[in-house]
Design a protein around this motif. Structure first.
Motif, PDB file in Angstrom:
ATOM      1  N   LYS A 221      90.430  65.982  33.626  1.00  0.00           N
ATOM      2  CA  LYS A 221      89.254  65.502  34.067  1.00  0.00           C
ATOM      3  C   LYS A 221      87.835  66.183  33.862  1.00  0.00           C
ATOM      4  CE  LYS A 221      92.208  62.186  36.167  1.00  0.00           C
ATOM      5  NZ  LYS A 221      93.223  63.020  35.786  1.00  0.00           N
ATOM      6  N   PRO A 222      86.628  65.623  33.869  1.00  0.00           N
ATOM      7  CA  PRO A 222      86.578  64.269  33.942  1.00  0.00           C
ATOM      8  C   PRO A 222      86.860  63.526  32.449  1.00  0.00           C
ATOM      9  CG  PRO A 222      84.510  65.355  33.487  1.00  0.00           C
ATOM     10  CD  PRO A 222      85.462  66.429  33.769  1.00  0.00           C
ATOM     11  N   LEU A 223      87.368  62.297  32.657  1.00  0.00           N
ATOM     12  CA  LEU A 223      87.228  61.412  31.620  1.00  0.00           C
ATOM     13  C   LEU A 223      86.159  60.728  31.360  1.00  0.00           C
ATOM     14  CD1 LEU A 223      91.130  60.256  32.215  1.00  0.00           C
ATOM     15  CD2 LEU A 223      89.997  60.728  29.788  1.00  0.00           C
ATOM     16  N   LYS A 224      85.469  60.594  30.175  1.00  0.00           N
ATOM     17  CA  LYS A 224      84.291  59.776  29.960  1.00  0.00           C
ATOM     18  C   LYS A 224      84.544  58.632  28.696  1.00  0.00           C
ATOM     19  CE  LYS A 224      80.625  62.314  29.448  1.00  0.00           C
ATOM     20  NZ  LYS A 224      79.597  63.416  28.958  1.00  0.00           N
TER      21      LYS A 224
ATOM     22  N   ASP B 206      80.631  65.055  41.041  1.00  0.00           N
ATOM     23  CA  ASP B 206      79.417  65.329  41.179  1.00  0.00           C
ATOM     24  C   ASP B 206      78.392  64.079  40.791  1.00  0.00           C
ATOM     25  OD1 ASP B 206      77.991  68.211  41.238  1.00  0.00           O
ATOM     26  OD2 ASP B 206      77.088  66.833  39.499  1.00  0.00           O
ATOM     27  N   VAL B 207      77.262  64.188  41.081  1.00  0.00           N
ATOM     28  CA  VAL B 207      76.059  63.072  40.540  1.00  0.00           C
ATOM     29  C   VAL B 207      76.101  63.553  39.060  1.00  0.00           C
ATOM     30  CG1 VAL B 207      74.148  64.783  41.082  1.00  0.00           C
ATOM     31  CG2 VAL B 207      73.837  62.376  40.981  1.00  0.00           C
ATOM     32  N   ASN B 208      76.458  64.595  38.469  1.00  0.00           N
ATOM     33  CA  ASN B 208      76.396  64.994  37.169  1.00  0.00           C
ATOM     34  C   ASN B 208      77.128  63.605  36.306  1.00  0.00           C
ATOM     35  OD1 ASN B 208      76.393  65.924  34.488  1.00  0.00           O
ATOM     36  ND2 ASN B 208      78.396  67.074  34.809  1.00  0.00           N
TER      37      ASN B 208
ATOM     38  N   LEU C  54      74.779  60.697  36.310  1.00  0.00           N
ATOM     39  CA  LEU C  54      73.746  61.126  35.307  1.00  0.00           C
ATOM     40  C   LEU C  54      74.461  60.937  33.749  1.00  0.00           C
ATOM     41  CD1 LEU C  54      71.588  63.553  37.216  1.00  0.00           C
ATOM     42  CD2 LEU C  54      70.968  61.348  35.933  1.00  0.00           C
ATOM     43  N   SER C  55      75.534  61.473  33.553  1.00  0.00           N
ATOM     44  CA  SER C  55      75.848  61.404  32.269  1.00  0.00           C
ATOM     45  C   SER C  55      75.862  60.021  31.837  1.00  0.00           C
ATOM     46  CB  SER C  55      77.356  62.019  32.142  1.00  0.00           C
ATOM     47  OG  SER C  55      78.528  61.295  32.372  1.00  0.00           O
TER      48      SER C  55
ATOM     49  N   PHE D 143      72.274  58.907  31.555  1.00  0.00           N
ATOM     50  CA  PHE D 143      71.450  59.464  30.408  1.00  0.00           C
ATOM     51  C   PHE D 143      71.838  58.837  29.022  1.00  0.00           C
ATOM     52  CE2 PHE D 143      71.913  62.863  27.169  1.00  0.00           C
ATOM     53  CZ  PHE D 143      70.669  63.185  27.041  1.00  0.00           C
TER      54      PHE D 143
ATOM     55  N   GLU E 209      69.169  63.026  44.195  1.00  0.00           N
ATOM     56  CA  GLU E 209      69.448  63.536  43.126  1.00  0.00           C
ATOM     57  C   GLU E 209      69.432  62.968  41.752  1.00  0.00           C
ATOM     58  OE1 GLU E 209      72.680  66.443  43.754  1.00  0.00           O
ATOM     59  OE2 GLU E 209      71.846  68.053  42.214  1.00  0.00           O
TER      60      GLU E 209
ATOM     61  N   ALA F  21      66.240  63.323  39.003  1.00  0.00           N
ATOM     62  CA  ALA F  21      66.541  63.767  37.501  1.00  0.00           C
ATOM     63  C   ALA F  21      66.381  62.790  36.437  1.00  0.00           C
ATOM     64  CB  ALA F  21      68.259  63.928  37.432  1.00  0.00           C
TER      65      ALA F  21
ATOM     66  N   VAL G  41      70.890  69.409  38.187  1.00  0.00           N
ATOM     67  CA  VAL G  41      71.501  68.761  37.218  1.00  0.00           C
ATOM     68  C   VAL G  41      70.429  68.362  36.372  1.00  0.00           C
ATOM     69  CG1 VAL G  41      71.642  66.494  38.511  1.00  0.00           C
ATOM     70  CG2 VAL G  41      73.394  66.959  36.908  1.00  0.00           C
ATOM     71  N   SER G  42      69.247  68.138  36.721  1.00  0.00           N
ATOM     72  CA  SER G  42      68.304  67.600  35.879  1.00  0.00           C
ATOM     73  C   SER G  42      68.030  68.764  34.767  1.00  0.00           C
ATOM     74  CB  SER G  42      66.918  67.217  36.568  1.00  0.00           C
ATOM     75  OG  SER G  42      66.575  68.562  37.339  1.00  0.00           O
TER      76      SER G  42
ATOM     77  N   TYR H 226      70.196  67.895  31.773  1.00  0.00           N
ATOM     78  CA  TYR H 226      69.907  66.762  31.112  1.00  0.00           C
ATOM     79  C   TYR H 226      68.785  66.849  30.288  1.00  0.00           C
ATOM     80  CZ  TYR H 226      74.083  64.658  32.323  1.00  0.00           C
ATOM     81  OH  TYR H 226      75.499  64.343  32.710  1.00  0.00           O
TER      82      TYR H 226
ATOM     83  N   VAL I 138      77.280  67.097  29.388  1.00  0.00           N
ATOM     84  CA  VAL I 138      76.813  68.066  30.547  1.00  0.00           C
ATOM     85  C   VAL I 138      78.110  68.211  31.305  1.00  0.00           C
ATOM     86  CG1 VAL I 138      75.262  68.717  32.154  1.00  0.00           C
ATOM     87  CG2 VAL I 138      74.504  67.381  30.080  1.00  0.00           C
TER      88      VAL I 138
ATOM     89  N   ARG J 164      78.843  70.053  35.235  1.00  0.00           N
ATOM     90  CA  ARG J 164      78.335  71.039  36.611  1.00  0.00           C
ATOM     91  C   ARG J 164      79.575  71.179  37.290  1.00  0.00           C
ATOM     92  NH1 ARG J 164      73.387  69.955  40.552  1.00  0.00           N
ATOM     93  NH2 ARG J 164      74.907  67.935  41.416  1.00  0.00           N
TER      94      ARG J 164
ATOM     95  N   LYS K 111      86.958  76.324  34.167  1.00  0.00           N
ATOM     96  CA  LYS K 111      87.426  75.132  34.081  1.00  0.00           C
ATOM     97  C   LYS K 111      86.696  74.407  32.995  1.00  0.00           C
ATOM     98  CE  LYS K 111      88.930  70.848  36.369  1.00  0.00           C
ATOM     99  NZ  LYS K 111      88.553  70.027  37.382  1.00  0.00           N
TER     100      LYS K 111
ATOM    101  N   HIS L 200      87.900  72.381  29.180  1.00  0.00           N
ATOM    102  CA  HIS L 200      87.976  71.252  28.785  1.00  0.00           C
ATOM    103  C   HIS L 200      86.957  71.296  27.940  1.00  0.00           C
ATOM    104  CE1 HIS L 200      86.919  66.984  29.608  1.00  0.00           C
ATOM    105  NE2 HIS L 200      87.873  67.023  30.304  1.00  0.00           N
TER     106      HIS L 200
END
Lengths: 427, 427
Positions: free
Chosen positions: A99-102, A135-137, A140-141, A144, A250, A254, B347-348, B351, B366, B368, B374, B378
């Protein structure tokens, strides 16, 4: 009626000519962008068992599905959206992946609604899902990538953000059962706020249902205060709601620091029942309707019997984006070389030349026709820049006429020379 | 059952991981090839009115369609193939365009058959159609494009060719009605030649039905003689059958001169009832089944109420081509830069860096996370070549660590410098 058979099913469309080119451009650009920001493809079936969507797709979606039985009596549905399928495919095929899987997809979806401007019964969704990242990341990914795509194709856009975590936490505190919560959110989504509040009051077994109304009028800078005031009612959910509020802030910050306009709307709830926290939509000046949206759907995996996973995603409506781009000239496919044979020249000769041209990287097409003027006109209209013309006499002498379709200038060269170095003679 | 919901509908599949990448590679390469040989996109609905396929799709297709009613009682079908839809769209939208029209599509199709190796209930077709050109050049422009595509992806292939013009002309001469002709061809297609000949005898009202058996045993070099011998029986169709024979020869010769192996099969008839002349299929050594095929379907426009148009086309089965490519490494999407933030970094910031990298043409993602090991693992596993690492301390000092994920070498540079010239520091 004879002409009746020429229509696609009601509410569905054929894409031809510039509309089809635009569609291909959007699909290709979305995929290229998603790959360039680390997303990987997933392709799920167009048809799913109805029960996949039954649980968590939301009232509106459930009521407007194409549902039918196959010959063995299995209840199937044309997918109304793709997230449920991606979560299913994740649980079946991908759960042991790191993880994470995108994941990204581009897929047709189907809703049986009254056709109207920018609403079709078959429509194209371009989507992104991130599974396994709290995560909020992760949010955002996806956002974005969508913004990079929209910027690339020239669609100015802004974000409307919200969070259903507060709504759901509050309603749970008010003793409203989950089904009734879904319905209240559905009514808010339809703009029927009074009816939603009425419904909430009806199902509320403790606390003050007026708080929901207050929430719908609380701006972002007072939302944290509102959550703290409702701490007792939120009970065990308080910490989680506060965390989702931090995510909302957040995410907003961002996106603003990346230069996007972001607006908070306490009545944004979206039409899908599986959202659990942050949600957002894309607005564009060119259209009065949203061109896409998404949000957190933590734990949807559990609805299908999996363990809890954090997850978030979004989908963009390519048909609406195409409407927003109407009249904008998309990158063309002009240029290239038309090979034109007279009818007496063996057709294999044309493909020998075409083969060499394709190998050299030229776009090419072959015409064979009794006269040259019709194919020359057709080729010019289709944007070919050069023509290689071979008549019976040229063939015998091993020659070809090269014509510049932009200037009209032409010259005769040895065919063998052309084949050996097409770039030199045609670039 | 909980786990039951994780399966796609019987006979359908999820494509994930390498299978999904391969699918995308095939779709993209086919489209790129089609555009480079002068084809233009067309996108038709996944669902059509049943009656569109009722007339001319052939017995086998008709019996294995997913058919259902919508809420208004309209009889719909999941498309079993795309040619009927393209002809419909041509008649509705494109008939005034200059001819020839060269159209391509990539689309899912559906057949309700017993699932087996290389046969799925949902399968992907990549197709080409040329409308408005009687010349064999049209047939070749499709076949050439398919071969360029198959060559590009590394699928060695050969052609099996035939012509239903002779079969149909002969059966017409024998007084066999068109419906019965379709059924006879269907039986031949299924390999049930004896049953087909029996059926032909049953419906034949004049002439010698043994001629059909003779045709099925006549090699290409004796086919013209056969046609001349049957001249009387062919009657008014004699000239057309002879022309179609010339097309078959010219098609065969041109493909051979391009270096492809071509084999004539008098019992090749294909499973679609709309073919009128030249037909062909693609064989590959890796698979025991055809990976695609096509042919002339002159006049299909008239079935839908249009004027007569010459037309020809083909479709390739992308699922079978994927099977033929199993184990072959497709062009990867390796490389790229992973941006890795510690949990304390806004996180901004990630990006902001990703935005600059995407603009510079890098693939980027990205992370975080509380620790760096880890996400580094990945990123390496996903094929990223470089990492830009920003911890809390680096952030304060305006620095970043650049790590080469292939060699492990790393260096610290000013973040501002990296943003101003990412290529210099990361290529």
């Amino acid at each position: 009626m004879v002409s009746d058979i020429l229509n696609p099913p009601r509410g569905m469309r054929d894409l031809t000519g510039p509309e089809a080119w635009l569609h291909e451009y959007l699909v290709n650009t979305f995929k290229k962008t998603a790959v360039s920001t680390g997303f990987e493809p997933v392709v799920t079936p167009t048809v799913e068992y109805f029960k996949l969507f039954e649980a968590k797709s939301g009232e509106e979606v459930r009521n407007s599905m194409y549902v039918f039985q196959d010959k063995a009596g299995r209840l199937l549905a044309l997918r109304p959206e793709v997230t449920a399928s991606v979560v299913r495919a994740y649980l079946k095929e991908l759960r042991s992946e790191p993880k994470p899987l995108k994941l990204y997809y581009v897929a047709q979806c189907f809703r049986y609604e009254e056709p109207q401007h920018a609403r079709y019964r078959e429509f194209w969704q371009a989507g992104l899902e991130v599974i396994g990242d709290p995560d909020v990341n992760a949010d955002l990914s996806a956002a974005f990538t969508a913004s990079v795509f929209l910027d690339e194709i020239g669609v100015g856009h802004e974000y409307v953000v919200g969070s259903v975590a507060v709504h759901r936490g509050l309603m749970k505190g008010l003793g409203i059962p989950e089904d009734a919560q879904d319905h209240v959110l559905h009514l808010i989504d339809k703009g029927l706020v009074d009816k939603a509040l009425e419904e909430a009051s009806k199902h509320s077994s403790r606390g003050d249902p007026g708080l929901l109304k207050e929430l719908l009028n609380t701006p972002l800078d007072r939302l944290e205060g509102f959550i703290n005031d409702a701490r007792e009612l939120l009970g065990g959910d308080y910490e989680r709601v506060l965390k989702e509020h931090a995510r909302l802030l957040e995410f907003t910050d961002a996106l603003r620091s990346l230069g996007y306009r972001v607006e908070y709307s306490p009545s944004l709830v979206r039409g899908l029942a599986y959202y659990t926290g942050l949600i957002f939509e894309y607005k564009t000046k060119a259209l009065g309707v949203s061109i896409g949206g998404g949000g957190r759907y933590d734990g949807l995996t559990m609805v299908y019997g999996g363990v809890f996973e954090h997850s978030t995603g979004l989908a963009l409506g390519l048909d609406r984006i195409a409407l927003a781009l109407q009249g904008v000239k998309t990158p063309g496919t002009g240029g290239g070389v038309a090979v034109i044979l007279s009818s007496k020249v063996p057709v294999s000769e044309g493909y020998r030349v075409a083969g060499a041209l394709v190998k050299a990287g030229f776009k090419t097409t072959v015409y064979r026709s009794p006269g040259f003027s019709k194919p020359l006109g057709h080729a010019a209209r289709k944007g070919y820049a050069r023509a290689v013309i071979i008549g019976e006499r040229e063939l015998k002498e091993g020659l070809a006429t090269v014509k510049n379709l932009e200037t009209g200038a032409q010259s005769i060269i040895k065919l063998q020379e052309l084949l050996e170095n097409p770039v030199k003679h045609l670039a």
